[in-house]
Design a protein around this motif. Structure first.
Motif, mmCIF file in Angstrom:
data_model
loop_
_atom_site.group_PDB
_atom_site.id
_atom_site.type_symbol
_atom_site.label_atom_id
_atom_site.label_comp_id
_atom_site.label_asym_id
_atom_site.label_seq_id
_atom_site.Cartn_x
_atom_site.Cartn_y
_atom_site.Cartn_z
ATOM 1 N N GLN A 60 43.508 41.742 37.421
ATOM 2 C CA GLN A 60 44.258 40.492 37.496
ATOM 3 C C GLN A 60 44.274 39.823 36.127
ATOM 4 O O GLN A 60 43.231 39.671 35.496
ATOM 5 C CB GLN A 60 43.630 39.560 38.531
ATOM 6 N N THR A 71 43.667 34.449 30.933
ATOM 7 C CA THR A 71 42.460 34.880 31.636
ATOM 8 C C THR A 71 42.689 36.265 32.219
ATOM 9 O O THR A 71 43.813 36.637 32.549
ATOM 10 C CB THR A 71 42.064 33.900 32.762
ATOM 11 N N VAL A 73 40.502 39.356 34.742
ATOM 12 C CA VAL A 73 39.346 39.830 35.480
ATOM 13 C C VAL A 73 39.027 41.222 34.957
ATOM 14 O O VAL A 73 39.897 42.090 34.915
ATOM 15 C CB VAL A 73 39.635 39.876 36.997
ATOM 16 N N LEU A 82 31.797 42.252 37.875
ATOM 17 C CA LEU A 82 33.057 41.550 37.696
ATOM 18 C C LEU A 82 32.841 40.395 36.725
ATOM 19 O O LEU A 82 31.863 39.663 36.844
ATOM 20 C CB LEU A 82 33.552 41.019 39.043
ATOM 21 N N ASP A 83 33.733 40.269 35.756
ATOM 22 C CA ASP A 83 33.712 39.156 34.816
ATOM 23 C C ASP A 83 35.094 38.530 34.766
ATOM 24 O O ASP A 83 36.101 39.247 34.736
ATOM 25 C CB ASP A 83 33.343 39.619 33.404
ATOM 26 N N LEU A 84 35.137 37.206 34.750
ATOM 27 C CA LEU A 84 36.375 36.484 34.479
ATOM 28 C C LEU A 84 36.298 36.076 33.020
ATOM 29 O O LEU A 84 35.353 35.399 32.607
ATOM 30 C CB LEU A 84 36.521 35.261 35.387
ATOM 31 N N ARG A 96 33.235 35.054 28.419
ATOM 32 C CA ARG A 96 33.035 35.201 29.857
ATOM 33 C C ARG A 96 32.789 33.828 30.454
ATOM 34 O O ARG A 96 31.913 33.093 30.007
ATOM 35 C CB ARG A 96 31.855 36.125 30.118
ATOM 36 N N TYR A 108 37.388 42.758 44.860
ATOM 37 C CA TYR A 108 38.208 42.008 43.913
ATOM 38 C C TYR A 108 39.457 41.430 44.569
ATOM 39 O O TYR A 108 40.127 40.600 43.981
ATOM 40 C CB TYR A 108 38.561 42.847 42.674
ATOM 41 N N LEU A 111 39.941 37.762 44.572
ATOM 42 C CA LEU A 111 40.514 37.084 43.416
ATOM 43 C C LEU A 111 41.974 36.701 43.618
ATOM 44 O O LEU A 111 42.545 35.983 42.799
ATOM 45 C CB LEU A 111 40.350 37.934 42.165
ATOM 46 N N LEU A 114 42.062 33.109 43.353
ATOM 47 C CA LEU A 114 41.698 32.430 42.109
ATOM 48 C C LEU A 114 42.711 31.326 41.828
ATOM 49 O O LEU A 114 43.911 31.556 41.818
ATOM 50 C CB LEU A 114 41.674 33.432 40.953
ATOM 51 N N ILE A 124 37.123 29.997 42.804
ATOM 52 C CA ILE A 124 37.102 31.439 43.008
ATOM 53 C C ILE A 124 36.444 31.739 44.354
ATOM 54 O O ILE A 124 35.531 31.035 44.775
ATOM 55 C CB ILE A 124 36.359 32.128 41.835
ATOM 56 N N SER A 126 34.305 34.347 46.734
ATOM 57 C CA SER A 126 33.340 35.433 46.561
ATOM 58 C C SER A 126 32.525 35.591 47.837
ATOM 59 O O SER A 126 32.352 34.646 48.587
ATOM 60 C CB SER A 126 32.405 35.117 45.390
#
Length: 170
Positions: A60, A71, A73, A82-84, A96, A108, A111, A114, A124, A126
């Protein structure tokens, strides 16, 4: 690309058709992914710094409410990290702003919910605590709020929006 092609028949009209696309099997080479921004006025392309690991997915990518910030993902191939990331679109430098780790797998698809607020804070979804819940973070990644479905409900099933004036989630 070193990714091998996979072919299969599709059926629709009078005759079947052969469809071919690149498909990395387990243990084989994966596509190398990069993220670039093209500046239309200056006619330049800038590569965003997504990290040293190239065996990743970027499922994404979106602009937040600041025209200078992109941004993305970043998800490792095993889908356990997972990092945004937030990038300065002009310099390519990223940082990050959200991190999630799992021993099994990160969904994911969460997301899809998001949401960036007008101040570039973000909400977000999760299931890192065992139940699908919503988290609100400042643009820097500092936690602001955690919404759960409550003691009587197992998890939040969808997210439709956020009213910034009242603090209500839908």
């Amino acid at each position: 690309s070193n990714v091998h092609e996979f072919s299969f028949q599709t059926f629709g009209d009078d005759y079947p058709a052969l469809t071919t696309y690149k498909y990395p099997r387990a243990g084989s080479a994966n596509s190398q992914v990069s993220l670039r921004v093209y500046d239309v006025q200056n006619r330049t392309t800038k590569t965003m710094q997504t990290g040293d690991d190239t065996d990743i997915y970027l499922p994404q990518i979106r602009w937040n409410n600041d025209a200078e910030t992109l941004t993305a993902v970043r998800l490792n191939r095993n889908q356990t990290t997972l990092d945004l990331l937030a990038f300065n679109a002009r310099s390519g430098v990223g940082k990050r702003i959200y991190h999630e780790q799992s021993n099994t797998y990160i969904d994911y698809a969460n997301l899809n919910c998001l949401h960036f607020c007008t101040d570039n804070s973000f909400i977000i979804m999760s299931d890192k605590n065992g139940y699908r819940t919503l988290y609100h973070f400042a643009a820097t990644g500092t936690p602001i709020k955690h919404w759960s479905a409550g003691a009587d409900a197992a998890e939040i099933t969808d997210f439709y929006g956020y009213d910034e004036k009242t603090g209500t989630i839908y």
